[in-house]
Design a protein around this motif. Structure first.
Motif, short mmCIF file in Angstrom:
data_model
loop_
_atom_site.label_atom_id
_atom_site.label_comp_id
_atom_site.label_asym_id
_atom_site.label_seq_id
_atom_site.Cartn_x
_atom_site.Cartn_y
_atom_site.Cartn_z
N LEU A 298 -17.53 -5.67 -27.84
CA LEU A 298 -16.35 -4.92 -28.26
C LEU A 298 -16.30 -4.79 -29.77
CD1 LEU A 298 -13.67 -3.53 -27.57
CD2 LEU A 298 -12.59 -5.80 -27.59
N ARG A 299 -16.65 -5.85 -30.49
CA ARG A 299 -16.61 -5.81 -31.94
C ARG A 299 -17.62 -4.80 -32.49
NH1 ARG A 299 -17.45 -10.69 -32.61
NH2 ARG A 299 -19.68 -10.68 -33.05
N ARG A 300 -18.82 -4.77 -31.90
CA ARG A 300 -19.84 -3.82 -32.37
C ARG A 300 -19.43 -2.37 -32.08
NH1 ARG A 300 -23.15 -7.81 -30.08
NH2 ARG A 300 -23.47 -6.54 -28.19
N ILE A 301 -18.83 -2.17 -30.91
CA ILE A 301 -18.40 -0.81 -30.56
C ILE A 301 -17.28 -0.35 -31.48
CG2 ILE A 301 -17.25 0.54 -28.77
CD1 ILE A 301 -18.81 -0.97 -26.69
N LYS A 302 -16.34 -1.23 -31.77
CA LYS A 302 -15.22 -0.86 -32.64
C LYS A 302 -15.71 -0.52 -34.05
CE LYS A 302 -11.23 -3.03 -30.45
NZ LYS A 302 -10.12 -4.02 -30.60
N THR A 303 -16.76 -1.19 -34.49
CA THR A 303 -17.32 -0.90 -35.82
C THR A 303 -17.79 0.55 -35.90
OG1 THR A 303 -18.03 -3.19 -36.09
CG2 THR A 303 -19.08 -1.56 -37.49
N LEU A 304 -18.36 1.04 -34.81
CA LEU A 304 -18.80 2.44 -34.76
C LEU A 304 -17.62 3.37 -34.53
CD1 LEU A 304 -21.26 4.51 -34.46
CD2 LEU A 304 -20.97 4.16 -32.00
N ALA A 305 -16.70 2.98 -33.64
CA ALA A 305 -15.66 3.90 -33.16
C ALA A 305 -14.57 4.19 -34.17
CB ALA A 305 -15.04 3.33 -31.88
N LYS A 306 -14.29 3.27 -35.08
CA LYS A 306 -13.15 3.47 -35.97
C LYS A 306 -13.43 4.42 -37.12
CE LYS A 306 -13.96 -0.64 -38.88
NZ LYS A 306 -13.38 -1.93 -39.32
N PHE A 307 -14.68 4.82 -37.29
CA PHE A 307 -15.04 5.75 -38.36
C PHE A 307 -15.53 7.08 -37.79
CE2 PHE A 307 -15.89 1.49 -40.15
CZ PHE A 307 -15.03 1.52 -41.23
N SER A 308 -15.42 8.13 -38.60
CA SER A 308 -16.10 9.38 -38.31
C SER A 308 -17.45 9.34 -39.02
CB SER A 308 -15.28 10.57 -38.79
OG SER A 308 -14.09 10.70 -38.02
N TRP A 309 -18.43 10.10 -38.47
CA TRP A 309 -19.80 10.04 -38.98
C TRP A 309 -20.36 11.43 -39.20
CZ3 TRP A 309 -22.09 5.21 -39.78
CH2 TRP A 309 -21.39 4.12 -39.26
N CYS A 310 -21.22 11.54 -40.19
CA CYS A 310 -22.03 12.73 -40.40
C CYS A 310 -23.47 12.35 -40.07
CB CYS A 310 -21.91 13.21 -41.85
SG CYS A 310 -23.04 14.55 -42.27
N ILE A 311 -24.04 13.00 -39.05
CA ILE A 311 -25.38 12.66 -38.58
C ILE A 311 -26.34 13.77 -38.99
CG2 ILE A 311 -26.77 12.04 -36.57
CD1 ILE A 311 -24.18 11.30 -35.12
N ILE A 312 -27.37 13.42 -39.77
CA ILE A 312 -28.28 14.42 -40.34
C ILE A 312 -29.71 14.10 -39.94
CG2 ILE A 312 -29.01 15.58 -42.46
CD1 ILE A 312 -26.54 14.35 -43.83
N GLY A 313 -30.41 15.11 -39.41
CA GLY A 313 -31.82 14.98 -39.07
C GLY A 313 -32.66 15.73 -40.09
#
Length: 449
Positions: free
Chosen positions: A423-438
């Motif tokens: 749950l802690r690892r998921i929340k670390t990802l979920a609480k922010f918005s992300w810009c994903i660049i390839g």
């Protein structure tokens, strides 16, 4: 025409604010996120490259879930989820392939070290279920959705495909692909050519199209609910839907939107957010088209109709007047929505910025340079800082080019059944918005906002 068949290491030395995924040896050409309950409790990332490889990534563990290499290594142009288990992939070898995600009894392979590794969850593999030739001369994307028809008390599922016409990249075809392998591929709309319609009906002047101007090829397609948008080489955008014509007793294409804000520059990309369509080109602005769907699709008092081309439009239809968002860069090749307030855009020189759609303020700037001495591979800074904030260098860019780019909005987490550490690892990802660049070096950078 078509046929059914039966059938990196992770860069972990970065800060918690961002990370890089490395599994592709060739340039990234397509990225998408989707929520797949069978794979993860959070959205997963799908990446594709110019060598025909596509990978599903678990963004919490930062590891690949499954990896598929298309035979003969074709360059992937675009892919689209039809539903949570069916993926359509368009490649430069002029083939559209459909894959279904299935459980496998085989152990998964750790793509980082290349050795088998057991996994507590059921492993997944892609099985190709269909393929057909498609016109890819202009490398435009496509639109596909799932449709269910009830016949004789049974629900028959099929797929609708909208793509460039077989021989003419100025027109489109609409196919119906039956899920049953015994059924034939159908093409209910063949060679729908809107530029030809405007010329035959003497509507060029009405829609401000110069008489000597050509629309050119279709560059991009986008969809907002039932409306499909075509972005042309001359900068025009045409929106249409399909409807049944009572007089003809046939399906027709109903032209309901036309804009020319980017004329004469080509439409390089489009994306949809709510009831808005954003478009970009080689100029230094983004165009925002806002729609009232009910107003667009309501019946007209009088129509202009071509029974041969099977196209009609309201006699009162005129060129729309969208709004513009000015940017401190030009040649915008990638555009996507992060939230209702923020867009992420990239250009030919490899710069990516996050902007406020209401104020045009640049929130973040991301650049990946080839020179390690002057590398700026962080999420700090923006184009408004420095002496050259409003212009681009005329010298050749030393940045890696952006092959694909998307935004991922912060999301809520359901804690049911999750262990405390998970749950802690998921929340670390979920609480922010992300810009994903390839990038064209095969890396995927996730930047926290």
């Amino acid at each position: 025409m078509g046929r059914f068949s039966n059938g990196g290491s992770i860069k972990s030395s970065l800060t918690l604010s961002d990370f890089t995924l490395r599994n592709h040896k060739k340039g990234i050409t397509a990225l998408q996120t989707i929520k797949m309950a069978s794979v993860s409790k959070v959205p997963v990332l799908l990446s594709g490259d110019s060598d025909g490889l596509f990978v599903i990534w678990d963004l919490v563990t930062k590891r690949p879930v499954t990896c598929t290499q298309i035979e003969d290594h074709p360059h992937i142009i675009a892919f689209q989820w039809v539903d949570s288990t069916v993926l359509s992939v368009l490649c430069k070898d002029s083939m559209l392939r459909m894959f279904k995600l299935e459980a496998s009894a085989l152990l998964s392979t750790d793509l980082v070290i290349g050795e088998p590794q057991s996994n507590k969850r059921t492993d997944l593999q892609w099985a190709q279920i269909y393929e057909m030739p498609v016109n890819t001369l202009n490398f435009a994307n496509f639109i596909m959705d799932s449709q269910v028809e009830s016949k004789d008390g049974k629900d028959d599922e099929s797929y609708r495909l909208i793509c460039c016409h077989t021989n003419d990249s100025e027109a489109i075809d609409i196919f119906q692909i039956m899920q049953d392998p015994k059924s034939k591929l159908q093409r209910p709309f063949n060679n729908i050519n809107f530029p030809n319609f405007l010329k035959k009906q003497d509507l060029l002047e009405t829609f401000n199209v110069p008489k000597d101007s050509k629309f050119g090829i279709i560059m991009k397609l986008a969809r907002l609910n039932d409306i499909v948008f075509l972005g042309f080489e001359n900068g025009y955008i045409i929106g249409f839907t399909t409807t049944f014509d009572e007089e003809l007793q046939k399906g027709v294409a109903y032209l309901i939107h036309i804009s020319n804000d980017h004329y004469p520059n080509p439409i390089l990309n489009m994306c949809v957010s709510g009831d808005e369509l954003y478009s970009c080109s080689t100029d230094s602005f983004i165009t925002k088209h806002k729609f009232s769907i009910n107003r667009l699709t309501r019946p007209a008092a009088e129509y202009i109709k071509d029974d041969t081309l099977l196209i009609k439009c309201s006699s009162t239809l005129r060129v729309s007047e969208p709004s513009r968002i000015d940017l401190p860069l030009k040649n915008i090749s990638q555009i996507d929505v992060i939230t209702d307030d923020y867009l992420v855009v990239s250009n030919w020189s490899g710069k990516t910025i996050v902007i406020n759609v209401h104020t045009s303020e640049v929130l973040k700037t991301f650049v990946k340079t080839k020179n390690n001495v002057v590398a700026n591979d962080s999420s700090i800074g923006d184009l408004t800082n420095g002496n050259n904030s409003n212009t681009e260098s005329s010298s050749k860019s030393n940045n890696y080019k952006v092959g694909s780019m998307i935004g991922l909005k912060s999301f809520d987490v359901q804690s049911d059944g999750l262990k405390l550490g998970e749950l802690r690892r998921i929340k670390t990802l979920a609480k922010f918005s992300w810009c994903i660049i390839g990038y064209d070096d095969g890396t995927i950078k996730l930047n926290r906002l």
